[in-house]
Design a protein around this motif. Sequence first.
Motif, mmCIF file in Angstrom:
data_model
loop_
_atom_site.group_PDB
_atom_site.id
_atom_site.type_symbol
_atom_site.label_atom_id
_atom_site.label_comp_id
_atom_site.label_asym_id
_atom_site.label_seq_id
_atom_site.Cartn_x
_atom_site.Cartn_y
_atom_site.Cartn_z
ATOM 1 N N GLY A 117 0.830 -1.227 0.055
ATOM 2 C CA GLY A 117 -0.020 -0.023 -0.061
ATOM 3 C C GLY A 117 0.956 1.397 -0.002
ATOM 4 N N MET A 118 2.128 1.290 -0.028
ATOM 5 C CA MET A 118 3.101 2.270 -0.126
ATOM 6 C C MET A 118 4.183 1.919 -0.796
ATOM 7 N N THR A 119 5.084 2.936 -1.287
ATOM 8 C CA THR A 119 6.154 2.757 -2.064
ATOM 9 C C THR A 119 7.498 2.142 -1.052
ATOM 10 N N PHE A 120 8.495 1.563 -1.787
ATOM 11 C CA PHE A 120 9.396 0.877 -0.843
ATOM 12 C C PHE A 120 10.032 1.933 -0.199
ATOM 13 N N MET A 121 10.465 3.053 -0.634
ATOM 14 C CA MET A 121 11.032 4.049 0.257
ATOM 15 C C MET A 121 10.347 4.872 1.213
ATOM 16 N N ASP A 122 8.883 4.916 1.062
ATOM 17 C CA ASP A 122 8.060 5.166 2.295
ATOM 18 C C ASP A 122 8.110 4.362 3.389
#
Length: 746
Positions: A675-680
Amino acid sequence: MQWVYGSGSPKRLLSKPIIRIAMVLCIGLLFPLVTLYLLGEMNKEDHLRKELDALSFRSITPYKETLEELFRNIDQNTLAFTNTKAVQRIAQDSGNLEVEQGIKEAHREMAELATANCCDSSIEIYYHQAGLSTSLHNGQQTAVRMEAAAWESYKSMMADKVHWFVDEAMTADAGYPVISFVRPIPSVGNQPQGLIKINFNPSLFQFGFRLPEGQSIWAVTPDGKRMFDLITGKAVTDTRIVDALKRQSPSSAIVKENGQLYGYRLFSSPATGWSFMLRLPPTAFTPANSGKWLVYAASLLLTLAASLYVLLNFSQIARRVDALIHKEVEYGSKMKELLPTVRQHGLQKLLFSGLLSEEDGRHTLRELDVPLAPHGYLVAIIRIEEYERFLQYSYRDQSLFRFFLTKASEEIAEREGQVLYVYDTGQRDVALLFIFEDRGTLPISEKARSLADHLDSTLRQYVPFRISAAIGSPCEAANRIHVSCQHALQTLDVQLFKGNTGVFAYEEQAEDPIYSSELYRLRKETEQHLGKAILSRNRELLGKALEQLQMGLEKLPWLSLPLVQHTFWELTMFIYLKVQEADHKPINPLLLPKLHAERERHKSLSTIVKWCHKLADSMLEELQAPSESGKVNVISKIIDYVHTNFDKEISLGGIAQQLGLDMAYVSRCFKQEVGMTFMDYLLMLRLKHAKYLLANPDLTVGEIGEAVGYVNVNSFIRIFKKHEGVTPGQYREQNFPRELDSNQIY
């Protein structure tokens, strides 16, 4: 027994220090070994549950979305029927004879509704105490009278928003389960004057999906009393496992059948009321690794050495262990708050689901911590033109552009005093959801147009791609956000087909005979059939979908070659992305420019259809066979790795290279699963751990920054303040003020 050497007697042997040390070591080795074995057995089921959760989401999603789309189409077709002139005219009749005659005259519209749906055996329409029952198999029309008790039962069911059920009376007569769908007439208001009831046979669920060996999926009725196999359509009345799963949180269980362990997971569909149950066979799970016990045994000596160290430093270690326990509890609770799959999943429902009620829409906004808009909502779509060229850039450049697009939108909206939420589809479109808390002097659409123009001019200065945007119609209710989104998408299709570039508004666009809603409808229906064909690897269904599209296009009087080429290029993009989704692996992006050039060489509808059919057929042949049973979920591996190494310099590119996977594919899968990017996600872990470490007054801010992966203390302070609103030192003062201990001397 007589001992030859007195020095070797048992009593003398036991007195030697070396023997005593050996006995202590043996006892010390035995105890940890038994402990490790017991712990391994205790954690075995927990490990299987985690693996079940990781595998089930990827396995169920394509099939669940297909069924939800089918139910949504049935609901939309029925809603359109209740709004036809024939049905509306009945509402103006007063006597039962006029009502009954009006219902009979609506038979043509009922036949059209039957044609639009699949697998329906009959359609019934009732108005007060008069009614008409139509059998679609033999064409008979039967006037019937509904009893008052039955009418009140249906009214109560519709008031509780229960639309799907199994009609037990019809089931007994037919000899097979009859699945019924009801909707009130009229479709709005609290006092229905009539209803429409569509009866389906079990072939509604005969999709013929290709599933891995031993895997099964069932659709469970809203009342939970029956479930239908999605391969054969066979009904099952023994739903004890469903009842058991509903009592679980999460709704999963490991069940022993015939001496083997099977995994069950139940997924709910709030928009339709149905549930979907997945069963995974034993071969889907990672087999037990017996070699790990050898590793445990080899580490026992180190365990003993560690035990001595613990005894010598017990107080210090106990304090740290206690801190780690508190950290685990805090981390678990925070992850539960984050994982109810985050804002992006909720925004996707609001933007693309047409089955949300008004209350469901408000509930979704509250779950996302999004404020309710007193003055309405509006959706704008930003599209990357020439997407095939965009995909030729490196994944790093693509990610930087998407990040810039998202942040630029948020910053411009903030400067202009607007509330904006961004949903990145991961493909060529980015959706902007405007929430208007203050009416102001300008209309809602003009505010959104001003912001979109500002964003368009900003992007043209900094990005090397053509960007176009379309603004949908404003809406007042949260469950109508999807209508604004559809209007924006349709406006983009029309303008880009005409060769226009820029910012467009749905309200400024008149009905265009060259690109009407009929063409848009034909394309969307074809996309639905193609998606179903790709999921089931059904070449016959694929050919039939393209043949029906060709027949529909030939009936349009204003058909032109540019229009045909534009329509089939949109379908080519859809097939390209759907094949990637079905195969769980990326396709070479350099293929798109080649396909674009091939399409331009065809100059007639028939040759373009043949070309599209050949392309789709070749992609189906190359689809990867279902993943081998027991293969551990890639995203689960990555999450475990990040949790272990978030304090180091790690990157998604390096992880993908180590796993032998494409970075763009891994990034897309990670965002879909988490549900979110890898960096987030990495940033979230680092900040959570930093906030926990700030509770320890003995650690400096610099030491905490290094402990969570930031060598430069200034970078750590800047990032912390950006996301938490205060510096690490201010956070420590607000949440962990220093106290005096009366038992200590300072």
